[in-house]
Write a protein that holds these residues in place. Structure first.
Motif, PDB file in Angstrom:
ATOM      1  N   ASP A  42      -1.002  37.382 -31.854  1.00  0.00           N
ATOM      2  CA  ASP A  42      -1.108  37.238 -33.311  1.00  0.00           C
ATOM      3  C   ASP A  42      -0.699  38.520 -34.023  1.00  0.00           C
ATOM      4  O   ASP A  42      -0.104  38.477 -35.100  1.00  0.00           O
ATOM      5  CB  ASP A  42      -2.535  36.856 -33.710  1.00  0.00           C
ATOM      6  CG  ASP A  42      -2.893  35.422 -33.348  1.00  0.00           C
ATOM      7  OD1 ASP A  42      -1.979  34.625 -33.048  1.00  0.00           O
ATOM      8  OD2 ASP A  42      -4.099  35.100 -33.355  1.00  0.00           O
ATOM      9  N   ASP A  43      -1.007  39.677 -33.442  1.00  0.00           N
ATOM     10  CA  ASP A  43      -0.627  40.950 -34.054  1.00  0.00           C
ATOM     11  C   ASP A  43       0.890  41.077 -34.164  1.00  0.00           C
ATOM     12  O   ASP A  43       1.409  41.531 -35.187  1.00  0.00           O
ATOM     13  CB  ASP A  43      -1.172  42.134 -33.245  1.00  0.00           C
ATOM     14  CG  ASP A  43      -2.677  42.300 -33.398  1.00  0.00           C
ATOM     15  OD1 ASP A  43      -3.249  41.723 -34.348  1.00  0.00           O
ATOM     16  OD2 ASP A  43      -3.275  43.006 -32.566  1.00  0.00           O
ATOM     17  N   GLU A 100       2.089  38.618 -36.883  1.00  0.00           N
ATOM     18  CA  GLU A 100       1.774  39.155 -38.207  1.00  0.00           C
ATOM     19  C   GLU A 100       2.695  40.319 -38.558  1.00  0.00           C
ATOM     20  O   GLU A 100       3.083  40.470 -39.718  1.00  0.00           O
ATOM     21  CB  GLU A 100       0.313  39.598 -38.270  1.00  0.00           C
ATOM     22  CG  GLU A 100      -0.644  38.452 -38.359  1.00  0.00           C
ATOM     23  CD  GLU A 100      -2.099  38.890 -38.440  1.00  0.00           C
ATOM     24  OE1 GLU A 100      -2.373  39.990 -38.977  1.00  0.00           O
ATOM     25  OE2 GLU A 100      -2.952  38.125 -37.964  1.00  0.00           O
ATOM     26  N   GLY A 101       3.067  41.121 -37.568  1.00  0.00           N
ATOM     27  CA  GLY A 101       3.957  42.252 -37.810  1.00  0.00           C
ATOM     28  C   GLY A 101       5.303  41.821 -38.346  1.00  0.00           C
ATOM     29  O   GLY A 101       5.777  42.361 -39.356  1.00  0.00           O
ATOM     30  N   MET A 144       6.035  38.824 -39.650  1.00  0.00           N
ATOM     31  CA  MET A 144       5.835  38.069 -40.890  1.00  0.00           C
ATOM     32  C   MET A 144       5.656  39.035 -42.075  1.00  0.00           C
ATOM     33  O   MET A 144       6.237  38.825 -43.133  1.00  0.00           O
ATOM     34  CB  MET A 144       4.610  37.154 -40.767  1.00  0.00           C
ATOM     35  CG  MET A 144       4.755  36.044 -39.748  1.00  0.00           C
ATOM     36  SD  MET A 144       5.869  34.752 -40.265  1.00  0.00           S
ATOM     37  CE  MET A 144       4.883  33.968 -41.506  1.00  0.00           C
ATOM     38  N   ASP A 145       4.864  40.088 -41.887  1.00  0.00           N
ATOM     39  CA  ASP A 145       4.652  41.077 -42.949  1.00  0.00           C
ATOM     40  C   ASP A 145       5.960  41.747 -43.341  1.00  0.00           C
ATOM     41  O   ASP A 145       6.248  41.937 -44.525  1.00  0.00           O
ATOM     42  CB  ASP A 145       3.648  42.154 -42.513  1.00  0.00           C
ATOM     43  CG  ASP A 145       2.211  41.664 -42.502  1.00  0.00           C
ATOM     44  OD1 ASP A 145       1.934  40.592 -43.087  1.00  0.00           O
ATOM     45  OD2 ASP A 145       1.366  42.355 -41.900  1.00  0.00           O
ATOM     46  N   GLN A 146       6.771  42.111 -42.339  1.00  0.00           N
ATOM     47  CA  GLN A 146       8.029  42.786 -42.642  1.00  0.00           C
ATOM     48  C   GLN A 146       8.982  41.855 -43.391  1.00  0.00           C
ATOM     49  O   GLN A 146       9.629  42.270 -44.352  1.00  0.00           O
ATOM     50  CB  GLN A 146       8.702  43.317 -41.388  1.00  0.00           C
ATOM     51  CG  GLN A 146       9.957  44.097 -41.735  1.00  0.00           C
ATOM     52  CD  GLN A 146      10.538  44.848 -40.572  1.00  0.00           C
ATOM     53  OE1 GLN A 146       9.924  44.989 -39.530  1.00  0.00           O
ATOM     54  NE2 GLN A 146      11.740  45.353 -40.755  1.00  0.00           N
ATOM     55  N   ALA A 204       8.179  39.298 -45.309  1.00  0.00           N
ATOM     56  CA  ALA A 204       7.653  39.108 -46.670  1.00  0.00           C
ATOM     57  C   ALA A 204       7.919  40.331 -47.542  1.00  0.00           C
ATOM     58  O   ALA A 204       8.230  40.203 -48.729  1.00  0.00           O
ATOM     59  CB  ALA A 204       6.158  38.802 -46.615  1.00  0.00           C
ATOM     60  N   GLU A 205       7.838  41.516 -46.942  1.00  0.00           N
ATOM     61  CA  GLU A 205       8.050  42.747 -47.713  1.00  0.00           C
ATOM     62  C   GLU A 205       9.494  42.905 -48.189  1.00  0.00           C
ATOM     63  O   GLU A 205       9.731  43.389 -49.296  1.00  0.00           O
ATOM     64  CB  GLU A 205       7.650  43.961 -46.876  1.00  0.00           C
ATOM     65  CG  GLU A 205       7.733  45.223 -47.697  1.00  0.00           C
ATOM     66  CD  GLU A 205       6.903  46.352 -47.123  1.00  0.00           C
ATOM     67  OE1 GLU A 205       7.371  47.487 -47.211  1.00  0.00           O
ATOM     68  OE2 GLU A 205       5.802  46.084 -46.631  1.00  0.00           O
ATOM     69  N   HIS A 257      11.683  40.382 -48.546  1.00  0.00           N
ATOM     70  CA  HIS A 257      12.172  39.170 -49.214  1.00  0.00           C
ATOM     71  C   HIS A 257      12.214  39.398 -50.719  1.00  0.00           C
ATOM     72  O   HIS A 257      11.286  39.962 -51.293  1.00  0.00           O
ATOM     73  CB  HIS A 257      11.259  37.991 -48.878  1.00  0.00           C
ATOM     74  CG  HIS A 257      11.875  36.665 -49.150  1.00  0.00           C
ATOM     75  ND1 HIS A 257      12.074  36.191 -50.421  1.00  0.00           N
ATOM     76  CD2 HIS A 257      12.355  35.726 -48.312  1.00  0.00           C
ATOM     77  CE1 HIS A 257      12.642  35.005 -50.356  1.00  0.00           C
ATOM     78  NE2 HIS A 257      12.825  34.700 -49.074  1.00  0.00           N
TER      79      HIS A 257
END
Length: 148
Positions: free
Chosen positions: A105-106, A109-110, A112-114, A116-117, A119
């Motif tokens: 999951d980490d 999430e890593g 996915m966060d990048q 989203a940032e 986008h």
């Protein structure tokens, strides 16, 4: 020939592109995508995550389409494109890839966060599925880890 099945998760990202990039890509000019700064940043970010699109001897495997997204911005929105209260249609690059369903999951999430940032949308459309099954055909004599 044998069939090998594995559990994977699908990641799909909807990314706005210019009308010019859309027209060129729809006409078969795939160089238009690498010339688009937004799509180039998406592909560059994805390449940093070795687990995305890993099919043995084939790395960074992805599928893409070009299409349109439609939306109406409500009060309180700060749109990158369009205006509050108006229907907007945006040319869009849709990027799809897969990764092992057992990935931590980490790690998920890593990336996915990048994504989203970087986008450009205030509310990015990033889809992540639960496990799906991917089937790959193997010809007799192929080495383990090779895609057919």
């Amino acid at each position: 020939m044998s069939i090998q099945m594995r559990a994977a998760r699908k990641l799909r990202v909807h990314w706005p592109i210019s009308a010019e990039t859309f027209n060129r890509a729809a006409a078969g000019d795939l160089g238009a995508l690498s010339g688009d700064q937004g799509v180039a940043s998406l592909l560059q970010a994805v390449e940093q995550f070795q687990d995305l699109g890993d099919f043995g001897n084939y790395k960074h495997v992805f599928e893409s389409t070009v299409g349109f997204e439609g939306f109406t911005c409500a009060q309180g929105a700060t749109p990158t494109l369009g205006k509050v209260g108006e229907r907007t249609i945006s040319p869009t690059f849709v990027f799809t890839t897969y990764f092992d369903a057992q990935l931590s999951d980490d790690a998920v999430e890593g990336f996915m966060d990048q994504l989203a940032e970087i986008h450009p949308w205030e509310l990015p459309v990033i889809e992540l599925t639960g496990p799906v099954t991917i089937a790959a055909h193997r010809r007799a004599g192929e080495l383990e880890g090779e895609a057919a």
